[in-house]
Scaffold this motif. Structure first.
Motif, PDB file in Angstrom:
ATOM      1  N   ILE A  47      19.932  -0.070   1.580  1.00 51.81           N
ATOM      2  CA  ILE A  47      20.804   0.963   1.029  1.00 51.81           C
ATOM      3  C   ILE A  47      20.386   2.309   1.609  1.00 51.81           C
ATOM      4  CG2 ILE A  47      21.694   2.034  -1.072  1.00 51.81           C
ATOM      5  CD1 ILE A  47      22.296  -0.947  -0.925  1.00 51.81           C
ATOM      6  N   LEU A  48      21.362   3.053   2.118  1.00 50.90           N
ATOM      7  CA  LEU A  48      21.086   4.402   2.616  1.00 50.90           C
ATOM      8  C   LEU A  48      21.586   5.422   1.604  1.00 50.90           C
ATOM      9  CD1 LEU A  48      19.989   6.119   4.982  1.00 50.90           C
ATOM     10  CD2 LEU A  48      22.333   6.189   5.870  1.00 50.90           C
ATOM     11  N   LEU A  49      20.680   6.262   1.151  1.00 50.41           N
ATOM     12  CA  LEU A  49      20.983   7.297   0.169  1.00 50.41           C
ATOM     13  C   LEU A  49      20.673   8.665   0.754  1.00 50.41           C
ATOM     14  CD1 LEU A  49      19.187   5.703  -2.938  1.00 50.41           C
ATOM     15  CD2 LEU A  49      21.633   5.607  -2.435  1.00 50.41           C
ATOM     16  N   PRO A  50      21.304   9.713   0.236  1.00 51.88           N
ATOM     17  CA  PRO A  50      20.816  11.056   0.575  1.00 51.88           C
ATOM     18  C   PRO A  50      19.397  11.199   0.040  1.00 51.88           C
ATOM     19  CG  PRO A  50      22.335  11.146  -1.277  1.00 51.88           C
ATOM     20  CD  PRO A  50      22.393   9.749  -0.758  1.00 51.88           C
ATOM     21  N   GLY A  51      18.574  12.009   0.706  1.00 49.54           N
ATOM     22  CA  GLY A  51      17.207  12.198   0.243  1.00 49.54           C
ATOM     23  C   GLY A  51      17.158  12.566  -1.224  1.00 49.54           C
ATOM     24  N   LEU A  52      16.252  11.937  -1.952  1.00 52.63           N
ATOM     25  CA  LEU A  52      16.161  12.184  -3.390  1.00 52.63           C
ATOM     26  C   LEU A  52      15.607  13.586  -3.663  1.00 52.63           C
ATOM     27  CD1 LEU A  52      14.713   8.748  -4.605  1.00 52.63           C
ATOM     28  CD2 LEU A  52      17.091   9.375  -4.105  1.00 52.63           C
ATOM     29  N   SER A 353      20.076  12.741  -6.488  1.00 57.49           N
ATOM     30  CA  SER A 353      20.153  13.600  -5.311  1.00 57.49           C
ATOM     31  C   SER A 353      21.210  14.678  -5.461  1.00 57.49           C
ATOM     32  CB  SER A 353      20.435  12.762  -4.052  1.00 57.49           C
ATOM     33  OG  SER A 353      20.475  13.583  -2.908  1.00 57.49           O
ATOM     34  N   PHE A 354      22.490  14.290  -5.525  1.00 64.11           N
ATOM     35  CA  PHE A 354      23.567  15.274  -5.535  1.00 64.11           C
ATOM     36  C   PHE A 354      23.436  16.263  -6.694  1.00 64.11           C
ATOM     37  CE2 PHE A 354      26.166  11.656  -3.547  1.00 64.11           C
ATOM     38  CZ  PHE A 354      25.898  12.081  -2.254  1.00 64.11           C
ATOM     39  N   ARG A 367      23.394  16.320  -0.070  1.00 67.75           N
ATOM     40  CA  ARG A 367      24.606  16.465   0.723  1.00 67.75           C
ATOM     41  C   ARG A 367      25.178  15.086   1.071  1.00 67.75           C
ATOM     42  NH1 ARG A 367      27.130  20.510   0.145  1.00 67.75           N
ATOM     43  NH2 ARG A 367      28.120  20.213   2.176  1.00 67.75           N
ATOM     44  N   PRO A 368      26.473  14.988   1.361  1.00 72.68           N
ATOM     45  CA  PRO A 368      27.062  13.697   1.726  1.00 72.68           C
ATOM     46  C   PRO A 368      26.428  13.130   2.998  1.00 72.68           C
ATOM     47  CG  PRO A 368      28.774  15.320   1.241  1.00 72.68           C
ATOM     48  CD  PRO A 368      27.481  16.069   1.301  1.00 72.68           C
ATOM     49  N   VAL A 369      26.431  11.817   3.100  1.00 67.13           N
ATOM     50  CA  VAL A 369      25.965  11.166   4.320  1.00 67.13           C
ATOM     51  C   VAL A 369      27.143  11.144   5.293  1.00 67.13           C
ATOM     52  CG1 VAL A 369      24.915   9.101   5.324  1.00 67.13           C
ATOM     53  CG2 VAL A 369      24.343   9.794   2.978  1.00 67.13           C
ATOM     54  N   SER A 370      27.309  12.228   6.012  1.00 68.45           N
ATOM     55  CA  SER A 370      28.449  12.362   6.916  1.00 68.45           C
ATOM     56  C   SER A 370      28.086  13.277   8.071  1.00 68.45           C
ATOM     57  CB  SER A 370      29.676  12.896   6.174  1.00 68.45           C
ATOM     58  OG  SER A 370      29.414  14.144   5.572  1.00 68.45           O
ATOM     59  N   ALA A 375      20.102  15.851   8.071  1.00 67.48           N
ATOM     60  CA  ALA A 375      19.661  14.454   8.021  1.00 67.48           C
ATOM     61  C   ALA A 375      18.490  14.293   7.052  1.00 67.48           C
ATOM     62  CB  ALA A 375      19.289  13.974   9.419  1.00 67.48           C
ATOM     63  N   ASN A 376      18.767  14.534   5.772  1.00 64.41           N
ATOM     64  CA  ASN A 376      17.821  14.268   4.692  1.00 64.41           C
ATOM     65  C   ASN A 376      18.252  12.959   4.047  1.00 64.41           C
ATOM     66  OD1 ASN A 376      16.386  16.740   5.019  1.00 64.41           O
ATOM     67  ND2 ASN A 376      18.048  17.800   3.979  1.00 64.41           N
ATOM     68  N   LEU A 377      17.529  11.876   4.358  1.00 62.27           N
ATOM     69  CA  LEU A 377      18.013  10.540   4.037  1.00 62.27           C
ATOM     70  C   LEU A 377      16.883   9.647   3.547  1.00 62.27           C
ATOM     71  CD1 LEU A 377      20.149  10.042   7.276  1.00 62.27           C
ATOM     72  CD2 LEU A 377      21.051  10.578   5.001  1.00 62.27           C
ATOM     73  N   THR A 378      17.263   8.619   2.785  1.00 64.04           N
ATOM     74  CA  THR A 378      16.319   7.641   2.251  1.00 64.04           C
ATOM     75  C   THR A 378      16.889   6.248   2.429  1.00 64.04           C
ATOM     76  OG1 THR A 378      15.457   9.173   0.583  1.00 64.04           O
ATOM     77  CG2 THR A 378      15.140   6.836   0.171  1.00 64.04           C
ATOM     78  N   LEU A 379      16.071   5.338   2.950  1.00 67.56           N
ATOM     79  CA  LEU A 379      16.439   3.930   3.058  1.00 67.56           C
ATOM     80  C   LEU A 379      15.623   3.129   2.064  1.00 67.56           C
ATOM     81  CD1 LEU A 379      16.714   3.118   6.886  1.00 67.56           C
ATOM     82  CD2 LEU A 379      18.458   2.627   5.154  1.00 67.56           C
ATOM     83  N   VAL A 380      16.293   2.262   1.315  1.00 68.92           N
ATOM     84  CA  VAL A 380      15.605   1.429   0.333  1.00 68.92           C
ATOM     85  C   VAL A 380      16.012  -0.024   0.506  1.00 68.92           C
ATOM     86  CG1 VAL A 380      17.381   1.927  -1.426  1.00 68.92           C
ATOM     87  CG2 VAL A 380      15.142   1.077  -2.134  1.00 68.92           C
ATOM     88  N   ASP A 381      15.035  -0.909   0.432  1.00 70.65           N
ATOM     89  CA  ASP A 381      15.273  -2.343   0.482  1.00 70.65           C
ATOM     90  C   ASP A 381      15.445  -2.839  -0.945  1.00 70.65           C
ATOM     91  OD1 ASP A 381      15.297  -5.061   0.762  1.00 70.65           O
ATOM     92  OD2 ASP A 381      13.284  -5.233   1.609  1.00 70.65           O
ATOM     93  N   PRO A 382      16.685  -3.113  -1.391  1.00 73.23           N
ATOM     94  CA  PRO A 382      16.902  -3.468  -2.799  1.00 73.23           C
ATOM     95  C   PRO A 382      16.472  -4.889  -3.136  1.00 73.23           C
ATOM     96  CG  PRO A 382      18.961  -3.624  -1.608  1.00 73.23           C
ATOM     97  CD  PRO A 382      17.946  -3.099  -0.622  1.00 73.23           C
ATOM     98  N   ALA A 383      16.283  -5.736  -2.112  1.00 71.21           N
ATOM     99  CA  ALA A 383      15.927  -7.134  -2.362  1.00 71.21           C
ATOM    100  C   ALA A 383      14.444  -7.324  -2.622  1.00 71.21           C
ATOM    101  CB  ALA A 383      16.357  -7.995  -1.172  1.00 71.21           C
ATOM    102  N   TYR A 384      13.662  -6.338  -2.276  1.00 75.65           N
ATOM    103  CA  TYR A 384      12.217  -6.435  -2.477  1.00 75.65           C
ATOM    104  C   TYR A 384      11.890  -6.459  -3.971  1.00 75.65           C
ATOM    105  CZ  TYR A 384       7.284  -5.109  -2.593  1.00 75.65           C
ATOM    106  OH  TYR A 384       5.931  -5.070  -2.851  1.00 75.65           O
ATOM    107  N   ARG A 385      10.891  -7.234  -4.338  1.00 73.02           N
ATOM    108  CA  ARG A 385      10.357  -7.177  -5.696  1.00 73.02           C
ATOM    109  C   ARG A 385       8.871  -7.476  -5.627  1.00 73.02           C
ATOM    110  NH1 ARG A 385      12.829  -6.906 -10.639  1.00 73.02           N
ATOM    111  NH2 ARG A 385      11.472  -7.324 -12.402  1.00 73.02           N
TER     112      ARG A 385
END
Length: 428
Positions: A47-52, A353-354, A367-370, A375-385
């Motif tokens: 999942i790509l999110l704007p930086g928190l 974030s917003f 800010r929107p990912v557009s 480029a303030n961004l965060t990638l998260v692996d949602p399947a990890y536990r």
């Protein structure tokens, strides 16, 4: 490398897309993107999110560098997916002058793991008697817009009114730590069945709710903005909901730990669960989750409160209040809000974030990912536990209530203006 190509990320949880970063900005977003010489980040399934953005962080510097520093705190922030944090004023000396807030701001700039926006004290020395230099702090290099005596309540109604009037002139906001001090003298935990059984001094919900009720009415009277820190009770939710229905300019935050943990954990007498405001009941937890989902509560804020080992590894009554939270916040929100269906990932982006960026006026964040955006961004692996292991924290302190608890999600990458501060789960 000046260009980074993120491939196959689900932007805000939507369809997979590629995101090309060129320097400090997003050049393009789409499918099948390519760029000669770009560093490739394979983000399939992530999942790509704007930086928190965290509106409530304690970095402890200056004065309590044994707990945390701006460097270690911002490294913890980057590890948790944050690109901006707001640093609370209860340092030593207190951040109640332009000089102190500028010192914190400069340290953030020097270390560079995330942007640091100082929060100025409302009153001199957090003593609740005389307004601090609100205007001077706002006009300083740090450009302070959020003011709080967090850790203490501005319990004098006249002082609170004056603060609201003062910040209105430049669009600032007063962030209130809602705790009527006379109702919480000697309090050790939430007042209720568990406190009665354990014989610990009770912290009544009304101590929080009465201050919130007073302050939303003051904000309405003045026509100013008020923000409620770490809201924790079902009754507080109803007061904020009522205030918003009247058009009062109030916002509120909830911490991850108040979305997950209850006062039943205090039966262990483990001081890691001692926090201000205290852990509440299951009914309160459910009300907080629902309020965050429906927008009554605007944001999630960590109230990251690091303490050295000796301040927590002692008997309950002597232990300091607070928990670290920057490195686990997103996982707790995934557990309590996403897995339960109360929020989707777009909702998480809004609450983490917003909206906090809007409340605190964090320029370039939330800010929107557009294309064309920072480029303030965060990638998260949602399947990890996996189980939380504080030994691997970037924070200087280890006072987490989640040690050994399995939580979902893992932040893999954090980008601050196109520069990786976290890459493949490791600090850059």
């Amino acid at each position: 490398m000046s260009k980074i190509l993120i491939r196959g990320a689900k932007v805000l949880g939507g369809e997979p897309q590629d995101v090309l970063i060129d320097g400090e900005t997003i050049e393009s977003v789409g499918t099948g993107l390519s760029a000669d010489g770009a560093q490739i980040v394979d983000a399939e399934g992530q999942i790509l999110l704007p930086g928190l953005v965290d509106l409530h962080t304690h970095l402890r510097e200056p004065g309590r560098e044994d707990s945390e520093t701006v460097l270690t705190g911002t490294r913890a922030a980057a590890s948790g997916g944050y690109t901006a944090v707001f640093a609370m004023a209860n340092t030593f000396p207190v951040a109640d002058t332009a000089g102190v807030v500028e010192q914190v701001w400069r340290l953030g700039k020097e270390h560079g793991y995330c942007d640091v926006q100082p929060i100025g004290a409302v009153t001199v020395g957090l003593e609740g008697k005389k307004l601090a230099e609100l205007g001077a702090m706002h006009e300083s290099t740090a450009g302070v817009t959020v003011f709080s005596d967090d850790g203490k309540c501005v319990d004098d109604a006249v002082i609170m009114r004056r603060a609201l009037e003062y910040v209105k002139a430049f669009g600032g906001v007063v962030a209130q730590h809602a705790q009527e001090p006379r109702l919480t003298e000697g309090a050790q935990m939430n007042e209720g069945v568990v406190s009665a059984e354990l014989g610990l001094g009770g912290w009544p919900a009304v101590a929080e709710e009465s201050i919130i009720a007073r302050d939303v009415l003051l904000a309405e009277h003045v026509g100013s903005r008020v923000h409620i820190c770490h809201l924790s009770t079902a009754g507080s939710v109803e007061i904020v909901r009522w205030a918003k229905s009247r058009g009062i300019d109030v916002t509120a935050e909830v911490t991850p730990h108040h979305l997950l943990l209850t006062d039943e954990l205090v039966r262990s007498y483990n001081p890691v669960y001692k926090v201000n405001p205290p852990l509440r009941t299951e009914r309160d937890v459910m009300a907080l989750r629902e309020a965050l989902a429906d927008g009554t509560i605007d944001i999630v804020a960590t109230d990251h409160a690091p303490h050295p080992h000796e301040d927590k590894d002692c008997e309950w009554a002597a232990a300091a209040m607070g928990m670290v939270g920057l490195e686990t916040a997103l996982s707790v929100v995934q557990e309590t809000m996403v897995r339960t269906g109360l929020l989707d990932w777009a909702g998480v982006a809004d609450r983490m974030s917003f909206t906090p960026a809007r409340i605190g006026r964090a320029e370039g964040h939330g800010r929107p990912v557009s294309a064309g955006e920072p480029a303030n961004l965060t990638l998260v692996d949602p399947a990890y536990r996996g189980a939380v292991d504080p030994a691997g924290f970037a924070s200087r302190s280890r006072n987490t209530p989640y040690e050994g608890r399995e939580l979902p999600g893992r932040v893999t990458h954090t980008f601050l203006r196109g520069r990786a501060t976290l890459m493949d789960g490791k600090l850059a």
